[in-house]
Design a protein around this motif. Structure first.
Motif, PDB file in Angstrom:
ATOM      1  N   UNK A  11       0.832  -1.193   0.000  1.00  0.00           N
ATOM      2  CA  UNK A  11       0.000   0.000   0.000  1.00  0.00           C
ATOM      3  C   UNK A  11       0.872   1.250   0.000  1.00  0.00           C
ATOM      4  N   UNK A  12       2.137   1.110   0.384  1.00  0.00           N
ATOM      5  CA  UNK A  12       3.077   2.211   0.236  1.00  0.00           C
ATOM      6  C   UNK A  12       3.680   2.063  -1.148  1.00  0.00           C
ATOM      7  N   UNK A  13       3.100   2.772  -2.087  1.00  0.00           N
ATOM      8  CA  UNK A  13       3.424   2.469  -3.484  1.00  0.00           C
ATOM      9  C   UNK A  13       4.855   2.797  -3.862  1.00  0.00           C
ATOM     10  N   UNK A  14       5.501   3.687  -3.085  1.00  0.00           N
ATOM     11  CA  UNK A  14       6.866   4.058  -3.440  1.00  0.00           C
ATOM     12  C   UNK A  14       7.893   3.004  -3.054  1.00  0.00           C
ATOM     13  N   UNK A  15       7.523   2.128  -2.151  1.00  0.00           N
ATOM     14  CA  UNK A  15       8.517   1.188  -1.661  1.00  0.00           C
ATOM     15  C   UNK A  15       8.133  -0.261  -1.927  1.00  0.00           C
ATOM     16  N   UNK A  16       7.169  -0.416  -2.854  1.00  0.00           N
ATOM     17  CA  UNK A  16       6.692  -1.775  -3.090  1.00  0.00           C
ATOM     18  C   UNK A  16       7.806  -2.681  -3.586  1.00  0.00           C
ATOM     19  N   UNK A  17       7.851  -3.871  -3.024  1.00  0.00           N
ATOM     20  CA  UNK A  17       8.792  -4.878  -3.487  1.00  0.00           C
ATOM     21  C   UNK A  17       7.988  -6.084  -3.905  1.00  0.00           C
ATOM     22  N   UNK A  82      -1.598   6.689  -6.756  1.00  0.00           N
ATOM     23  CA  UNK A  82      -1.412   7.581  -5.614  1.00  0.00           C
ATOM     24  C   UNK A  82      -1.317   9.027  -6.105  1.00  0.00           C
ATOM     25  N   UNK A  83      -2.307   9.855  -5.762  1.00  0.00           N
ATOM     26  CA  UNK A  83      -2.316  11.244  -6.235  1.00  0.00           C
ATOM     27  C   UNK A  83      -1.765  12.216  -5.189  1.00  0.00           C
ATOM     28  N   UNK A  84      -1.435  11.695  -3.996  1.00  0.00           N
ATOM     29  CA  UNK A  84      -1.055  12.611  -2.912  1.00  0.00           C
ATOM     30  C   UNK A  84       0.331  13.197  -3.180  1.00  0.00           C
ATOM     31  N   UNK A  91       8.078  10.294   5.824  1.00  0.00           N
ATOM     32  CA  UNK A  91       8.109   8.901   5.365  1.00  0.00           C
ATOM     33  C   UNK A  91       6.763   8.418   4.835  1.00  0.00           C
ATOM     34  N   UNK A  92       5.679   8.764   5.538  1.00  0.00           N
ATOM     35  CA  UNK A  92       4.380   8.185   5.182  1.00  0.00           C
ATOM     36  C   UNK A  92       3.307   9.269   5.149  1.00  0.00           C
ATOM     37  N   UNK A  93       2.327   9.055   4.285  1.00  0.00           N
ATOM     38  CA  UNK A  93       1.134   9.901   4.362  1.00  0.00           C
ATOM     39  C   UNK A  93       0.268   9.493   5.550  1.00  0.00           C
ATOM     40  N   UNK A  94       0.114   8.183   5.686  1.00  0.00           N
ATOM     41  CA  UNK A  94      -0.726   7.660   6.771  1.00  0.00           C
ATOM     42  C   UNK A  94      -0.046   6.434   7.376  1.00  0.00           C
ATOM     43  N   UNK A  95      -0.013   6.374   8.688  1.00  0.00           N
ATOM     44  CA  UNK A  95       0.355   5.125   9.367  1.00  0.00           C
ATOM     45  C   UNK A  95      -0.889   4.628  10.095  1.00  0.00           C
ATOM     46  N   UNK A  96      -1.209   3.355   9.883  1.00  0.00           N
ATOM     47  CA  UNK A  96      -2.330   2.719  10.587  1.00  0.00           C
ATOM     48  C   UNK A  96      -1.737   1.768  11.619  1.00  0.00           C
ATOM     49  N   UNK A  97      -2.076   1.990  12.872  1.00  0.00           N
ATOM     50  CA  UNK A  97      -1.583   1.111  13.935  1.00  0.00           C
ATOM     51  C   UNK A  97      -2.646   0.053  14.180  1.00  0.00           C
ATOM     52  N   UNK A  98      -2.355  -1.182  13.811  1.00  0.00           N
ATOM     53  CA  UNK A  98      -3.303  -2.275  13.971  1.00  0.00           C
ATOM     54  C   UNK A  98      -3.654  -2.890  12.635  1.00  0.00           C
ATOM     55  N   UNK A 117       1.339   5.655   0.000  1.00  0.00           N
ATOM     56  CA  UNK A 117       2.295   5.776   1.116  1.00  0.00           C
ATOM     57  C   UNK A 117       1.569   5.581   2.449  1.00  0.00           C
ATOM     58  N   UNK A 118       0.785   4.498   2.487  1.00  0.00           N
ATOM     59  CA  UNK A 118       0.073   4.124   3.715  1.00  0.00           C
ATOM     60  C   UNK A 118       0.778   2.902   4.289  1.00  0.00           C
ATOM     61  N   UNK A 119       1.135   2.974   5.548  1.00  0.00           N
ATOM     62  CA  UNK A 119       1.853   1.872   6.199  1.00  0.00           C
ATOM     63  C   UNK A 119       0.965   1.305   7.301  1.00  0.00           C
ATOM     64  N   UNK A 120       0.753  -0.021   7.271  1.00  0.00           N
ATOM     65  CA  UNK A 120      -0.001  -0.669   8.351  1.00  0.00           C
ATOM     66  C   UNK A 120       0.994  -1.433   9.212  1.00  0.00           C
ATOM     67  N   UNK A 121       0.996  -1.152  10.506  1.00  0.00           N
ATOM     68  CA  UNK A 121       1.918  -1.877  11.393  1.00  0.00           C
ATOM     69  C   UNK A 121       1.110  -2.653  12.429  1.00  0.00           C
TER      70      UNK A 121
END
Ligand SMILES: Cc1cc2nc3c(=O)[nH]c(=O)nc-3n(C[C@H](O)[C@H](O)[C@H](O)COP(=O)(O)OP(=O)(O)OC[C@H]3O[C@@H](n4cnc5c(N)ncnc54)[C@H](O)[C@@H]3O)c2cc1C
Length: 538
Positions: A11-17, A82-84, A91-98, A117-121
């Motif tokens: 979901x973090x399109x810049x760092x997709x592997x 991603x238009x943002x 580092x991120x537009x959004x971090x989701x905890x959970x 650039x959404x990171x779920x942790x």
């Protein structure tokens, strides 16, 4: 038409592997998860109640599921790019905890909105996020099977499509409610089908404001890491805003004899033991039944009340009014209610709502060595050196080998480690609302007073504006939004939350100076070649 399993995409399109492909059968059952940052697939450990989950699906139905899912995703159209606008140094537009059901639903919703650039942790091990494979101990969900879930309006991603396709069209009709482990399998499949990457073994330790940004201290795979984000969603569950509620009279007990229902616990260790359960809610009954199923010698469940409240068929009456608990898909409407109504709804819900499903009660009562004690508050609790717990209950001294606290969760932002730096700045209900005489409630006053997109609000008139970038999507949102946030009905499409995050990022990304230069730049007409031949002399 292909039935190849989906590849994971970040979901973090810049760092997709590229992620590894998964075993096909495991994919359909959701029993295998690709792990962000680890580049590995991990099989889920299966618990003792495994038989309640999906049996391995037949290959033909599994293939049918893959085909229909891929077709429906194709018809829904590709995720928007991603238009943002990137903000330098963040580092991120959004971090989701959970990475439980809420985190997965919100991550998918943001992606469908074009927010990258959404990171779920999640601090959990891969496949163990959420409660369903660890601390939930009932055979089936407590909520009706027909509620919409995280599918965001795409029925082919819903539980029913998944279950019926794998088990046959009449299988869903035959269900009473959704089997708990089938729901867990479904959520794992939903994660795979939507390509949502969760960074597991990653815990949020601290939130530190830096201007309008948020610097997050993380513990990732045992190492400290710092990241910055513009927006933060706390989708960290029922225990995410204060933790388990341990009443004062139990706090002195050592951990070896006291377990809260919110803790993972090996119930086989209770075989042959006398167990006291404090509390009479759903989790208390589920814990009692689990202890009995694992061979406890006696289980005694204690309630302060004179009765056990369970959903009965009695119609609402003036003495027992129907409570508007909010509605699936329209949490924002409950937020619009006047404060007094929201406050009173909360008090009603806390005091009057029938909560324990009848089958949870029956599961425990079926055992001859289950004893229910009503009107039985505890006092004078102590643990002796021989390991026994002694308590005064209704005038009698009682002894137990182990005590289970089924005493629910508390809302206390000051007890939440990651909020240590900021909780004093957050507006609570007690700061914003004065209840009518006789309607005061200290515990309710501790809930955060949230804005319409679940944002924290600053307590003071000026300063701490960064709080509006933290969206509190956990149990603490319950007073502001009417239903327990995190419950299945609340993980459906959250338009206002998603749109507000998108709007804030969008508006912030507009640079008026660049905009003005663009408007003022001279127009350069494109090459007239495509129409030149037809142009008439003027
Ligand atoms: C025992 C029990 C039974 C329930 N049964 C039902 C039911 O039948 N129907 C229903 O609608 N609702 C039910 N609920 C309520 C609610 O639906 C569930 O709690 C549901 O799991 C909430 O989903 P969630 O994704 O919001 O939170 P959770 O499923 O709790 O997931 C939160 C995630 O956040 C992670 N996390 C927490 N803190 C951090 C941190 N600091 N850093 C990184 N990660 C973190 C956790 O590891 C966890 O994976 C139940 C709740 C409980 C406790």
């Amino acid at each position: 038409m292909t039935d190849e399993p989906h590849r994971q995409h970040d979901s973090n399109q810049d760092t997709a592997e590229p992620q590894p492909l998964m075993d096909r059968r495991a994919f359909f059952r959701g029993a295998s998860l690709a792990v962000s940052g680890l580049g590995a697939s991990t099989l889920l450990p299966l618990g003792p109640t495994r038989a309640l989950a999906q049996d391995a699906p037949r290959v033909d139905t599994a293939e049918q599921l893959a085909t229909q899912t891929q077709r429906s995703l194709r018809w829904a159209g590709a995720d928007p790019a991603n238009w943002v606008r990137t903000r330098a140094g963040v580092d991120h537009n959004v971090v989701i905890v959970g990475g439980g059901q809420s985190g997965l639903a919100l991550a998918y919703g943001l992606r469908r909105k074009g927010v990258g650039r959404v990171e779920v942790i999640d601090q959990a091990e891969p496949g163990q996020a959420g409660i369903w494979r660890n601390i939930a101990r009932m055979p089936q969900l407590r909520t009706p099977k027909t509620l919409p879930g995280p599918e965001q309006g795409n029925p082919s991603l819903g539980f029913r499509a998944w279950y019926e396709t794998l088990n046959g069209p009449s299988a869903f009709d035959a269900l009473d409610r959704i089997p708990r482990l089938a729901w867990a399998d479904y959520l794992s499949w939903f994660q795979q089908a939507t390509g949502t990457t969760v960074r597991y073994r990653t815990r949020l330790l601290e939130i530190e404001p830096v201007g309008d940004l948020l610097r997050l201290q993380l513990e990732a795979e045992g190492a400290r890491r710092t990241v910055t984000t513009r927006k933060l969603i706390l989708a960290n569950g029922f225990a995410g805003a204060g933790g388990a509620n341990i009443p004062g009279f139990l706090r002195a007990l050592p951990a070896r004899v006291l377990t809260h229902t919110a803790q993972p616990f090996d119930f086989t260790t209770l075989a042959g033991k006398v167990v006291g359960v404090v509390g009479a809610g759903s989790s208390a009954f589920d814990a009692a039944a689990t202890a009995l199923e694992q061979g406890a010698k006696e289980v005694h469940l204690f309630s302060r009340r004179a009765y056990i409240d369970y959903p009965s068929v009695a119609p609402p009456s003036p003495a027992r009014p129907a409570v508007d608990r909010g509605h699936a898909n329209v949490l924002e409407l409950a937020h619009e209610l006047p404060d007094t109504v929201r406050w009173r709804n909360h008090l009603l819900r806390e005091n009057r709502v029938a909560s324990v499903p009848l089958d949870s009660i029956q599961r425990a009562v079926a055992f001859k060595n289950f004893y229910l004690h009503l009107n039985s508050p505890w006092s004078d609790v102590s643990a002796s050196r021989n390991g026994k717990v002694t308590a005064k209950v209704a005038g009698k001294t009682r002894r137990f080998d182990h005590v289970i606290a089924g005493t629910g969760y508390r809302i206390d932002l000051s007890a939440q480690p990651e909020l240590a730096r900021i909780h004093e700045s957050i507006a609570l209900w007690r700061d914003r609302f004065q209840p009518a005489p006789g309607e005061e409630d200290g515990a309710a006053g501790q809930y955060p007073y949230l804005d319409a997109a679940f944002q924290f609000l600053p307590r003071a008139a000026a300063g701490a504006e960064y709080l509006r970038n933290i969206h509190c999507f956990n149990l603490a949102a319950t007073l502001s939004f009417g239903i327990p946030v995190g419950d299945v009905p609340s993980v459906v499409d959250q338009p206002r939350l998603i749109t507000t995050i998108a709007r804030d990022l969008y508006v912030e990304g507009v640079d008026p100076a660049v905009h003005q230069r663009f408007i003022q730049a001279p127009l350069t007409p494109p090459d007239p070649a495509p129409y030149q031949r037809a142009v008439q002399p003027g």
